[in-house]
Design a protein around this motif. Structure first.
Motif, PDB file in Angstrom:
ATOM      1  N   TYR A   7       0.936  -1.065  -0.176  1.00  0.00           N
ATOM      2  CA  TYR A   7       0.137   0.140  -0.205  1.00  0.00           C
ATOM      3  C   TYR A   7       1.035   1.187   0.043  1.00  0.00           C
ATOM      4  CZ  TYR A   7      -3.894  -3.082   1.431  1.00  0.00           C
ATOM      5  OH  TYR A   7      -4.782  -3.987   1.369  1.00  0.00           O
ATOM      6  N   HIS A 144      -9.708  -7.828  -1.910  1.00  0.00           N
ATOM      7  CA  HIS A 144      -9.809  -6.835  -0.772  1.00  0.00           C
ATOM      8  C   HIS A 144      -8.772  -6.043  -0.988  1.00  0.00           C
ATOM      9  CE1 HIS A 144     -12.508 -10.376   0.472  1.00  0.00           C
ATOM     10  NE2 HIS A 144     -13.372  -9.321   0.795  1.00  0.00           N
ATOM     11  N   ALA A 148      -8.674  -2.038  -1.472  1.00  0.00           N
ATOM     12  CA  ALA A 148      -8.076  -1.162  -0.263  1.00  0.00           C
ATOM     13  C   ALA A 148      -7.137  -0.122  -1.026  1.00  0.00           C
ATOM     14  CB  ALA A 148      -7.293  -1.842   0.647  1.00  0.00           C
ATOM     15  N   ILE A 152      -7.497   3.977  -1.484  1.00  0.00           N
ATOM     16  CA  ILE A 152      -6.234   4.723  -0.863  1.00  0.00           C
ATOM     17  C   ILE A 152      -5.621   5.762  -1.889  1.00  0.00           C
ATOM     18  CG2 ILE A 152      -3.729   4.842  -0.326  1.00  0.00           C
ATOM     19  CD1 ILE A 152      -4.386   1.981   1.114  1.00  0.00           C
TER      20      ILE A 152
END
Length: 206
Positions: A7, A144, A148, A152
């Motif tokens: 991420y 998922h 996500a 973001i």
């Protein structure tokens, strides 16, 4: 967290692309300096929704389809280029007008749709999304994690546009715009025209 590093990598890559000067940020800065905070935020919200749309396309794998469909991609580039050229014409006309002939508060409801159309007509956005997502997510990543990462990036895009709107609507920027309006609009017209014709040329030479 299992995907934390992924991420962070995606967020860093997308942030660099998002904050870089481009047609969307240039248009937003001009709108905010010209028409104030409310118009800038509405325009930025439209840009954010358009950006999120391309994020959804990239996250669901349809970005590959868009990139691989020559006719569709060509049409998107032609439409996007034409819209940028239209923005160049509008900026050029604004530069030629006197300040008292320039409307600063009208059509606030239209700012959202103008921002939305600008990012929807930018096929390069899906390329940026795909590049950012591919840097941190592998083929085995679950849905998922993809969702996500997309959220973001969408949040970063919204924060960037809100930051531009709030910054360039500050009294100092608006005062500077009024003093140098013709120069600012003239430069914006040139940059929009350059981006628009480049996109059109890219479509015709593919």
């Amino acid at each position: 967290m299992e995907h934390l590093n992924s991420y962070l990598t995606i967020a860093a890559a997308f942030f660099i692309v998002t904050v870089s000067p481009g047609p969307a940020n240039l248009a937003l800065a001009t709108v905010a300096m010209h028409s104030g905070r409310s118009a800038g935020l509405l325009f930025g919200l439209g840009l954010s929704v358009g950006l999120a749309f391309w994020g959804l396309i990239a996250a669901t794998g349809l970005g590959v389809v868009v990139q691989g469909t020559t006719t569709l991609l060509t049409l998107l580039k032609l439409f996007g280029g034409a819209y940028l050229v239209w923005l160049a014409v509008q900026s050029g006309r604004s530069a030629a007008r006197k300040m008292d002939q320039t409307a600063t508060g009208a059509h606030k409801g239209g700012w959202f749709w103008r921002g939305l159309l600008l990012n929807l007509s930018n096929p390069k956005a899906v390329v940026a999304w795909m590049a950012a997502l591919s840097m941190g997510l592998g083929q085995e990543t679950d849905v998922h994690a993809v969702a996500a990462a997309t959220l973001i990036c969408a949040g970063l895009g919204f924060a960037n546009y809100a930051g531009y709107a709030l910054t360039f609507s500050l009294p100092g920027f608006m005062a500077g715009y009024r003093k140098s309006r013709r120069w600012i609009e003239g430069v914006a017209a040139g940059l929009f025209a350059l981006a628009g014709f480049s996109l059109i040329r890219s479509a015709l030479t593919r």
